[in-house]
Design a protein around this motif. Structure first.
Motif, short mmCIF file in Angstrom:
data_model
loop_
_atom_site.label_atom_id
_atom_site.label_comp_id
_atom_site.label_asym_id
_atom_site.label_seq_id
_atom_site.Cartn_x
_atom_site.Cartn_y
_atom_site.Cartn_z
N ARG A 69 0.90 -1.17 -0.04
CA ARG A 69 -0.05 0.07 0.18
C ARG A 69 0.82 1.02 -0.08
O ARG A 69 1.53 1.51 0.87
CB ARG A 69 -0.98 0.05 1.27
CG ARG A 69 -1.79 1.10 1.34
CD ARG A 69 -2.55 1.22 2.54
NE ARG A 69 -3.89 2.27 2.37
CZ ARG A 69 -4.23 2.70 3.47
NH1 ARG A 69 -3.73 2.49 4.86
NH2 ARG A 69 -5.34 3.71 3.40
N ARG A 113 0.41 3.17 -10.04
CA ARG A 113 -0.60 2.44 -9.66
C ARG A 113 -0.74 1.11 -10.44
O ARG A 113 -0.85 0.11 -9.80
CB ARG A 113 -2.12 3.34 -10.08
CG ARG A 113 -3.28 2.45 -9.76
CD ARG A 113 -4.49 3.33 -10.17
NE ARG A 113 -5.83 2.43 -10.17
CZ ARG A 113 -6.16 1.53 -11.28
NH1 ARG A 113 -5.47 1.64 -12.28
NH2 ARG A 113 -7.14 0.98 -11.18
N GLN A 120 -0.24 -2.67 -8.95
CA GLN A 120 -1.11 -3.69 -9.13
C GLN A 120 -0.55 -5.02 -9.48
O GLN A 120 -1.22 -5.86 -9.38
CB GLN A 120 -2.39 -3.05 -10.11
CG GLN A 120 -3.36 -2.31 -9.28
CD GLN A 120 -4.37 -1.78 -10.36
OE1 GLN A 120 -4.34 -1.63 -11.82
NE2 GLN A 120 -5.56 -1.67 -10.06
N ASP A 126 0.32 -6.88 -6.63
CA ASP A 126 -0.82 -7.13 -5.80
C ASP A 126 -0.84 -5.92 -4.78
O ASP A 126 -1.31 -6.08 -3.40
CB ASP A 126 -0.84 -8.18 -4.97
CG ASP A 126 -1.39 -9.37 -5.85
OD1 ASP A 126 -2.18 -9.31 -6.90
OD2 ASP A 126 -0.69 -10.71 -5.71
N ARG A 170 -1.25 -1.40 -4.32
CA ARG A 170 -2.16 -0.13 -4.70
C ARG A 170 -1.61 0.96 -4.28
O ARG A 170 -0.57 1.24 -3.42
CB ARG A 170 -3.63 -0.24 -4.17
CG ARG A 170 -3.71 -0.49 -2.80
CD ARG A 170 -4.70 -0.89 -2.16
NE ARG A 170 -5.14 -0.95 -0.85
CZ ARG A 170 -4.50 -1.66 0.09
NH1 ARG A 170 -3.80 -2.72 -0.22
NH2 ARG A 170 -4.81 -1.45 1.16
N GLU A 210 -2.66 4.82 -3.58
CA GLU A 210 -4.06 5.62 -2.91
C GLU A 210 -3.58 6.90 -2.68
O GLU A 210 -2.43 7.16 -2.79
CB GLU A 210 -4.53 5.20 -1.70
CG GLU A 210 -4.87 3.72 -1.81
CD GLU A 210 -5.36 3.01 -0.59
OE1 GLU A 210 -5.84 1.87 -0.72
OE2 GLU A 210 -5.23 3.45 0.52
N PHE A 218 -8.56 5.70 -8.21
CA PHE A 218 -7.89 5.86 -7.02
C PHE A 218 -8.68 5.96 -6.03
O PHE A 218 -9.68 6.41 -5.98
CB PHE A 218 -6.85 6.95 -6.98
CG PHE A 218 -5.90 7.17 -8.06
CD1 PHE A 218 -4.56 6.61 -7.72
CD2 PHE A 218 -5.92 7.88 -9.26
CE1 PHE A 218 -3.49 6.44 -8.49
CE2 PHE A 218 -4.80 7.68 -10.23
CZ PHE A 218 -3.53 7.16 -9.58
N GLN A 219 -8.40 5.12 -5.07
CA GLN A 219 -9.09 5.41 -3.87
C GLN A 219 -8.41 6.67 -3.26
O GLN A 219 -7.35 6.89 -3.02
CB GLN A 219 -8.74 4.15 -2.50
CG GLN A 219 -9.15 4.60 -1.31
CD GLN A 219 -10.76 4.33 -1.22
OE1 GLN A 219 -11.20 3.42 -1.41
NE2 GLN A 219 -11.21 5.32 -0.37
N SER A 268 -7.90 -1.13 4.66
CA SER A 268 -6.79 -0.89 3.62
C SER A 268 -5.47 -1.61 3.86
O SER A 268 -4.68 -1.49 3.09
CB SER A 268 -6.71 0.64 3.33
OG SER A 268 -7.96 1.24 2.88
#
Length: 133
Positions: free
Chosen positions: A62, A85, A89, A92, A94, A96, A117-118, A132
């Motif tokens: 993350r 991003r 991915q 695995d 992300r 944000e 995007f978050q 998250s």
């Protein structure tokens, strides 16, 4: 550490004082926080590209991009974030976003990038989002 970076108070930074753009990296639990400052554009995007790539290579799951001190972002900066991003991915992970200022948020809204995007109102809110991590 990003090429040319200096270590300050437990953080990694890709820009020194007085530069137009900076990236500072810190770890908060399972989240890597990249704090951006200044203006992200064609001339200044490389430190962010390198910082994201480094975190992806290191296996970060993350990456939270703190935009609270980012005053401007052009299409090059947006593309760096979108490419980061996609790279995250693939492993695995992300990317944000948090604390988008109105001019930067507008760029994301106009392009539709805010939908991929978050996005959190602030870093504290993002870090408190337990699902998250």
């Amino acid at each position: 550490m990003v090429s040319g970076a200096t270590r300050r108070s437990g953080e990694e930074s890709a820009a020194g004082g007085g530069e137009r753009f900076g990236v500072a990296t810190r770890q908060r639990g399972g989240t890597v926080v990249l704090s951006l400052s200044g203006e992200l554009d064609h001339d200044t995007a490389e430190p962010l590209r390198e910082a994201i790539a480094q975190q992806v290579r290191a296996g970060a799951r993350r990456i939270l991009v703190d935009c609270g001190d980012l005053h401007f972002c052009d299409s090059t900066g947006l593309n760096v974030l979108l490419q980061g991003r996609l790279a995250a991915q693939e492993t695995d992970g992300r990317v944000e976003l948090a604390a988008l200022r109105p001019p930067v948020a507008r760029m994301f809204e106009i392009t539709g990038a805010h939908a991929v995007f978050q996005v959190y109102a602030g870093v504290d809110e993002a870090l408190a989002d337990e699902r998250s991590d």
